[in-house]
Design a protein around this motif. Structure first.
Motif, mmCIF file in Angstrom:
data_model
loop_
_atom_site.group_PDB
_atom_site.id
_atom_site.type_symbol
_atom_site.label_atom_id
_atom_site.label_comp_id
_atom_site.label_asym_id
_atom_site.label_seq_id
_atom_site.Cartn_x
_atom_site.Cartn_y
_atom_site.Cartn_z
ATOM 1 N N GLY A 282 0.461 -14.051 -44.596
ATOM 2 C CA GLY A 282 0.738 -15.093 -45.572
ATOM 3 C C GLY A 282 1.994 -15.899 -45.286
ATOM 4 N N MET A 283 2.666 -15.633 -44.188
ATOM 5 C CA MET A 283 3.859 -16.368 -43.782
ATOM 6 C C MET A 283 3.782 -16.570 -42.268
ATOM 7 S SD MET A 283 6.955 -14.590 -46.011
ATOM 8 C CE MET A 283 6.459 -12.884 -45.738
ATOM 9 N N VAL A 284 4.533 -17.547 -41.777
ATOM 10 C CA VAL A 284 4.514 -17.836 -40.344
ATOM 11 C C VAL A 284 5.142 -16.678 -39.563
ATOM 12 C CG1 VAL A 284 5.401 -19.364 -38.535
ATOM 13 C CG2 VAL A 284 4.551 -20.321 -40.692
ATOM 14 N N VAL A 285 4.448 -16.243 -38.517
ATOM 15 C CA VAL A 285 4.983 -15.226 -37.608
ATOM 16 C C VAL A 285 5.400 -15.966 -36.337
ATOM 17 C CG1 VAL A 285 4.511 -13.073 -36.381
ATOM 18 C CG2 VAL A 285 3.444 -13.495 -38.605
ATOM 19 N N GLU A 286 6.676 -16.330 -36.262
ATOM 20 C CA GLU A 286 7.151 -17.214 -35.193
ATOM 21 C C GLU A 286 6.931 -16.626 -33.805
ATOM 22 O OE1 GLU A 286 8.070 -20.224 -35.353
ATOM 23 O OE2 GLU A 286 9.239 -20.665 -37.153
ATOM 24 N N GLY A 287 6.968 -15.300 -33.690
ATOM 25 C CA GLY A 287 6.856 -14.682 -32.380
ATOM 26 C C GLY A 287 5.543 -14.948 -31.679
ATOM 27 N N VAL A 288 4.493 -15.218 -32.445
ATOM 28 C CA VAL A 288 3.182 -15.436 -31.831
ATOM 29 C C VAL A 288 3.183 -16.728 -31.012
ATOM 30 C CG1 VAL A 288 0.731 -15.835 -32.289
ATOM 31 C CG2 VAL A 288 1.974 -14.081 -33.576
ATOM 32 N N SER A 289 3.617 -17.827 -31.612
ATOM 33 C CA SER A 289 3.661 -19.085 -30.853
ATOM 34 C C SER A 289 4.774 -19.073 -29.808
ATOM 35 C CB SER A 289 3.841 -20.279 -31.799
ATOM 36 O OG SER A 289 5.044 -20.174 -32.528
ATOM 37 N N THR A 290 5.894 -18.396 -30.122
ATOM 38 C CA THR A 290 6.995 -18.333 -29.159
ATOM 39 C C THR A 290 6.592 -17.549 -27.916
ATOM 40 O OG1 THR A 290 8.613 -18.471 -30.940
ATOM 41 C CG2 THR A 290 9.413 -17.698 -28.819
ATOM 42 N N THR A 291 5.730 -16.551 -28.077
ATOM 43 C CA THR A 291 5.242 -15.802 -26.909
ATOM 44 C C THR A 291 4.547 -16.735 -25.933
ATOM 45 O OG1 THR A 291 4.981 -13.748 -28.168
ATOM 46 C CG2 THR A 291 3.713 -13.957 -26.135
ATOM 47 N N ARG A 292 3.720 -17.634 -26.437
ATOM 48 C CA ARG A 292 3.034 -18.582 -25.556
ATOM 49 C C ARG A 292 4.047 -19.498 -24.867
ATOM 50 N NH1 ARG A 292 -1.950 -20.887 -24.797
ATOM 51 N NH2 ARG A 292 -2.924 -19.859 -26.601
ATOM 52 N N ALA A 293 4.998 -20.024 -25.645
ATOM 53 C CA ALA A 293 5.999 -20.927 -25.067
ATOM 54 C C ALA A 293 6.834 -20.218 -24.003
ATOM 55 C CB ALA A 293 6.895 -21.483 -26.171
ATOM 56 N N ALA A 294 7.263 -18.987 -24.299
ATOM 57 C CA ALA A 294 8.089 -18.237 -23.349
ATOM 58 C C ALA A 294 7.303 -17.894 -22.085
ATOM 59 C CB ALA A 294 8.603 -16.963 -24.009
ATOM 60 N N TYR A 295 6.059 -17.501 -22.256
ATOM 61 C CA TYR A 295 5.202 -17.178 -21.109
ATOM 62 C C TYR A 295 5.052 -18.400 -20.200
ATOM 63 C CZ TYR A 295 0.894 -16.144 -18.524
ATOM 64 O OH TYR A 295 -0.051 -15.968 -17.540
ATOM 65 N N GLU A 296 4.771 -19.550 -20.812
ATOM 66 C CA GLU A 296 4.574 -20.768 -20.020
ATOM 67 C C GLU A 296 5.869 -21.206 -19.335
ATOM 68 O OE1 GLU A 296 0.885 -22.484 -22.785
ATOM 69 O OE2 GLU A 296 2.882 -23.413 -22.904
ATOM 70 N N LEU A 297 6.993 -21.080 -20.044
ATOM 71 C CA LEU A 297 8.283 -21.407 -19.437
ATOM 72 C C LEU A 297 8.577 -20.503 -18.246
ATOM 73 C CD1 LEU A 297 10.868 -22.067 -22.301
ATOM 74 C CD2 LEU A 297 10.210 -23.627 -20.470
ATOM 75 N N ALA A 298 8.333 -19.214 -18.407
ATOM 76 C CA ALA A 298 8.602 -18.269 -17.325
ATOM 77 C C ALA A 298 7.731 -18.561 -16.108
ATOM 78 C CB ALA A 298 8.366 -16.836 -17.815
ATOM 79 N N GLN A 299 6.473 -18.929 -16.358
ATOM 80 C CA GLN A 299 5.580 -19.265 -15.257
ATOM 81 C C GLN A 299 6.077 -20.514 -14.527
ATOM 82 O OE1 GLN A 299 2.692 -17.329 -14.378
ATOM 83 N NE2 GLN A 299 3.799 -15.970 -15.754
ATOM 84 N N GLN A 300 6.514 -21.497 -15.284
ATOM 85 C CA GLN A 300 6.999 -22.750 -14.682
ATOM 86 C C GLN A 300 8.261 -22.534 -13.853
ATOM 87 O OE1 GLN A 300 7.551 -25.459 -17.935
ATOM 88 N NE2 GLN A 300 5.391 -25.493 -18.487
ATOM 89 N N GLN A 301 9.144 -21.678 -14.356
ATOM 90 C CA GLN A 301 10.441 -21.467 -13.723
ATOM 91 C C GLN A 301 10.429 -20.350 -12.684
ATOM 92 O OE1 GLN A 301 13.288 -23.355 -14.334
ATOM 93 N NE2 GLN A 301 11.887 -24.655 -15.489
ATOM 94 N N GLY A 302 9.337 -19.613 -12.588
ATOM 95 C CA GLY A 302 9.268 -18.482 -11.667
ATOM 96 C C GLY A 302 10.177 -17.340 -12.083
#
Length: 338
Positions: A282-302
């Motif tokens: 019933g409330m936003v769980v920020e970690g779910v979307s942040t996991t995607r952002a962090a994963y994509e950033l890590a892939q981009q940056q190696g």
């Protein structure tokens, strides 16, 4: 000196911060989207949906109107979900232009914008040009709203490249139970705030699976290494990650039932599907979307981030959690400080 302050977001954290600022003698208007919650705050001085036992200061005013909330304010405090920040900033800009004000902006949200992967101060900088605002300050650290509402002793960080502005925010919030430190490392503070939510999902999942203290300590320690690795790659000061917005926020988020990220992970560990967990929260769980952002950033940056990668595959590829844990534990041996 008392300030006129708009707090945007009448969830648990926004409500508590608005009340704290009111206690400190400031004139505060709390903006929310839910008419019933706004009416309850004004009539009964409670917000039971988020904080069932919390009694608000009677002088705190709530409103559904952004125009009213922003009327001649000195400070705007954003306490809304990460992915609503850009749209809110776009709505605010014409209002502050019309009113001819140039407020300081503070945000107390914790995440990275989906798609752009930008930090929230970057989003605000893009959407509200400098001629229509003063500095942007980040407010972050180990601080559950429920504990602050009980006047539990709390210490957090106000971050801005302009330390004078950070000190001004420090003075707005400081009192006998809420202590604020300043920091010039905006990148480190925002990255720590966002990425600890990813690790908290993992900590909750370990608990839900029945793992003990050894597993949780290992996850938090190696999780902090990942947070630091990615943050430093974007220019953060590594010392920030052993401070309040780094290890401090990581500890409280990974160990408390008050953390919605921990609670979500705990339910995932018990076998519930992600969508059911999010629906029931019933409330936003920020970690779910942040996991995607962090994963994509890590892939981009190696950048090597095995814990983040594992959590990503559990959330988005429906990988079985115990299988994922076995695989990460059986990776090739590494030097600890690599």
């Amino acid at each position: 000196m008392a300030k006129k302050i708009a707090v945007l977001g009448a969830g648990s954290w926004g409500t508590v911060l608005a009340n704290l600022l009111t206690e400190n003698g400031h004139q505060v208007t709390l903006w929310g989207r839910n008419a019933e919650h706004v009416a309850e705050i004004n009539q009964h001085h409670t917000n039971r949906h988020y904080l069932p036992k919390f009694k608000l200061e009677p002088t705190l005013i709530a409103t559904l109107s952004l125009e009213q909330a922003l009327d001649q304010v000195d400070v705007i405090l954003f306490v809304i979900p990460t992915n609503a920040i850009r749209k809110m900033a776009q709505q605010i800009l014409p209002i502050i232009k019309r009113q001819g004000i140039r407020p300081m902006l503070i945000h107390a949200s914790k995440g990275l914008e989906l798609g752009t992967h930008k930090r929230l101060s970057q989003v605000l900088t893009e959407e509200i040009p400098a001629e229509f605002r003063r500095e942007i300050v980040v407010l972050s650290g180990p601080s559950h709203a429920e504990n602050v509402s009980e006047h539990d002793l709390t210490s957090i960080t106000a971050a801005c490249s302009n330390l004078t502005a950070a000190q001004q925010v420090q003075q707005l919030f400081m009192n006998d139970y809420f202590r604020v430190y300043t920091n010039a490392d905006v990148i480190g503070v925002e990255m720590g705030a966002a990425l600890k939510n990813v690790i908290a999902l993992g900590a909750g999942a370990l608990h839900g699976l029945g793992y003990g203290d050894n597993a949780k300590a290992a996850l938090m320690t190696r999780g902090l290494a990942e947070i630091s690795r990615l943050g430093v790659a974007f220019g953060a000061n590594p010392l920030t990650f052993i401070g309040l917005s780094g290890v401090g926020d990581l500890i409280v988020t990974c160990t408390s039932v008050n953390s919605r990220n921990w609670r979500a992970g705990n339910q995932l560990g018990q076998g519930k599907p992600l969508q059911q967990v999010l629906d029931e929260m019933g409330m936003v769980v920020e970690g779910v979307s942040t996991t995607r952002a962090a994963y994509e950033l890590a892939q981009q940056q190696g950048i090597e981030m095995p814990i983040t990668n594992t959590i990503y595959h559990v959330l988005y590829d429906e990988k079985e959690i115990r299988t994922a844990i076995t695989e990460i534990m059986q990776r090739e041996g590494k030097q600890e400080l690599d």
